[in-house]
Motif scaffolding. Structure first.
Motif, PDB file in Angstrom:
ATOM      1  N   TYR A   1       2.057   4.921   0.889  1.00 19.94           N
ATOM      2  CA  TYR A   1       1.826   5.812   2.032  1.00 19.94           C
ATOM      3  C   TYR A   1       2.312   7.209   1.660  1.00 19.94           C
ATOM      4  O   TYR A   1       3.378   7.377   1.063  1.00 19.94           O
ATOM      5  CB  TYR A   1       2.579   5.328   3.271  1.00 19.94           C
TER       6      TYR A   1
ATOM      7  N   GLU B   1     -12.743   2.725  -0.583  1.00 20.39           N
ATOM      8  CA  GLU B   1     -11.311   3.028  -0.636  1.00 20.39           C
ATOM      9  C   GLU B   1     -10.720   2.627  -1.984  1.00 20.39           C
ATOM     10  O   GLU B   1      -9.931   3.371  -2.585  1.00 20.39           O
ATOM     11  CB  GLU B   1     -10.587   2.271   0.487  1.00 20.39           C
TER      12      GLU B   1
ATOM     13  N   HIS C   1      -5.502  -2.953  -1.511  1.00 23.79           N
ATOM     14  CA  HIS C   1      -6.807  -3.061  -0.865  1.00 23.79           C
ATOM     15  C   HIS C   1      -7.595  -4.279  -1.360  1.00 23.79           C
ATOM     16  O   HIS C   1      -8.358  -4.886  -0.596  1.00 23.79           O
ATOM     17  CB  HIS C   1      -7.599  -1.768  -1.071  1.00 23.79           C
TER      18      HIS C   1
ATOM     19  N   TRP D   1      -2.359   1.013  -4.921  1.00 20.60           N
ATOM     20  CA  TRP D   1      -3.419   1.273  -3.947  1.00 20.60           C
ATOM     21  C   TRP D   1      -4.558   0.273  -4.152  1.00 20.60           C
ATOM     22  O   TRP D   1      -5.066  -0.325  -3.207  1.00 20.60           O
ATOM     23  CB  TRP D   1      -3.919   2.705  -4.115  1.00 20.60           C
TER      24      TRP D   1
ATOM     25  N   ASN E   1      -9.763   5.999  -5.259  1.00 25.90           N
ATOM     26  CA  ASN E   1      -8.813   5.888  -6.370  1.00 25.90           C
ATOM     27  C   ASN E   1      -9.261   6.738  -7.553  1.00 25.90           C
ATOM     28  O   ASN E   1      -8.449   7.444  -8.170  1.00 25.90           O
ATOM     29  CB  ASN E   1      -8.680   4.415  -6.779  1.00 25.90           C
TER      30      ASN E   1
ATOM     31  N   ALA F   1      -0.368   8.684  -4.548  1.00 27.43           N
ATOM     32  CA  ALA F   1      -0.402   7.437  -3.778  1.00 27.43           C
ATOM     33  C   ALA F   1      -1.762   6.750  -3.918  1.00 27.43           C
ATOM     34  O   ALA F   1      -1.847   5.559  -4.227  1.00 27.43           O
ATOM     35  CB  ALA F   1      -0.095   7.723  -2.311  1.00 27.43           C
ATOM     36  N   ILE F   2      -2.835   7.503  -3.687  1.00 28.44           N
ATOM     37  CA  ILE F   2      -4.176   6.914  -3.724  1.00 28.44           C
ATOM     38  C   ILE F   2      -4.562   6.543  -5.157  1.00 28.44           C
ATOM     39  O   ILE F   2      -5.289   5.574  -5.375  1.00 28.44           O
ATOM     40  CB  ILE F   2      -5.203   7.889  -3.118  1.00 28.44           C
TER      41      ILE F   2
ATOM     42  N   GLU G   1      -1.912  12.424   2.445  1.00 28.20           N
ATOM     43  CA  GLU G   1      -3.042  12.256   1.536  1.00 28.20           C
ATOM     44  C   GLU G   1      -3.808  13.545   1.269  1.00 28.20           C
ATOM     45  O   GLU G   1      -4.844  13.526   0.610  1.00 28.20           O
ATOM     46  CB  GLU G   1      -3.967  11.161   2.078  1.00 28.20           C
TER      47      GLU G   1
ATOM     48  N   ARG H   1       0.842  -1.201   0.000  1.00 30.91           N
ATOM     49  CA  ARG H   1       0.000   0.000   0.000  1.00 30.91           C
ATOM     50  C   ARG H   1       0.876   1.250   0.000  1.00 30.91           C
ATOM     51  O   ARG H   1       1.766   1.391   0.828  1.00 30.91           O
ATOM     52  CB  ARG H   1      -0.877  -0.001   1.253  1.00 30.91           C
TER      53      ARG H   1
END
Length: 219
Positions: free
Chosen positions: A29, A101, A50, A46, A106, A40-41, A32, A27
Motif C-alpha cells: 500500500y 492490475e 493479486h 503486488w 506492474n 509498491a505497484i 500510487e 498487497r
C-alpha cells in the motif's frame, strides 16, 4: 455424494478463503501517484497478492459446484444452481480487471522506476477507470454478491444448523465492492471476513446435507 468429492469441494472453498485473506495482507500500500507508489505497484508482492485473489476466484465456483450437487433433489437445488451460475459469471467479469492490475500496472510501475518519470503513473487511472473496465468489474462484483446471497439462502433452507455460515459468506461478498474504498486495515479486516465466510461454507459442504429421518425410526 461420496466423501472424497465433498472433501475436494470443502478444500477448494477453504483454500480460496485463505487466498482472499493473503491478498490484502501482502498487497503493498502506498500513494500510487508517487515514486513510492511505483515501488509498491512494481513490487513482486503486488503480483503475488493479486494472483492470490485470481486463484481464489477460480476456486470459489468449484466449491459451489459441489454444494449444488450436494443439495440436488432438495427444495434448495434450484437456488444452489443459480448461485453457481451467477458466481461463475461474476468471476468471468472480474478477472480481466485483475489481469490489468497484475500485469499492466506492474509493467507500467517498473517502467516508472527505470525512467524516474512519475508522470507515467497517470496512465494507471486510464487503465483502471476506463468505462468498459469499470462496468465489467462492477457488474462482476455485483454478480458475486448476488451469488453469495443465493448461497446463503441455499444453506438457510438445506442446512438449518449452518445458517450462520451462509450469512457470513453472503455479508463478506456483499461488502467486496465497498471495501475497495476503505483504508488498508479495513481491507485486511474484510479479508478475514471473506476467509471465515469461505471456511464456514467449506464446513457445510464437508458435513453434507442431513438425511431426513425415516418414518417410524424416531425414539
Amino acid at each position: 455424494m461420496n466423501t472424497v468429492r465433498r472433501g475436494a469441494g470443502a478444500l477448494a472453498l477453504a483454500v480460496a478463503g485463505v487466498l482472499f485473506l493473503v491478498y490484502p495482507v501482502v498487497r503493498p500500500y502506498s500513494d500510487e501517484a508517487s515514486m513510492q507508489g511505483a515501488a509498491a505497484i512494481g513490487s513482486p508482492w503486488w503480483v503475488v497478492a493479486h494472483l492470490c485473489a485470481v486463484v481464489g476466484f477460480v476456486l470459489l465456483p468449484l466449491g459451489l459446484l459441489v454444494l449444488r450437487d450436494l443439495v440436488a433433489g432438495s427444495d434448495a437445488a434450484r437456488l444452489a444452481g443459480s448461485a453457481l451460475v451467477v458466481t461463475w459469471i461474476g468471476v468471468g467479469f472480474v478477472l480481466p480487471y485483475y489481469g490489468a492490475e497484475i500485469f499492466g500496472l506492474n509493467a507500467l510501475a517498473r517502467r516508472v522506476e527505470r525512467t524516474g518519470d512519475a508522470s507515467l503513473l497517470g496512465l494507471a487511472s486510464d487503465v483502471r477507470y476506463a468505462p468498459a473496465a469499470l462496468a465489467t468489474f462492477g457488474l462482476g462484483l455485483v454478480a458475486l454478491a448476488v451469488g453469495a446471497v443465493l448461497v446463503g439462502v441455499t444453506l438457510w433452507r438445506a442446512m438449518p444448523s449452518l445458517r450462520w455460515a451462509g450469512i457470513v459468506f453472503a455479508v463478506a461478498f456483499v461488502l467486496y465492492l465497498p471495501q475497495f474504498f476503505g483504508p488498508p486495515f479495513l481491507r485486511m479486516a474484510h479479508g478475514v471476513l471473506v476467509a471465515v465466510g469461505c471456511a464456514s461454507v467449506a464446513v457445510a459442504v464437508r458435513r453434507g446435507v442431513p438425511r431426513p429421518a425415516r418414518a417410524g425410526s424416531a425414539g
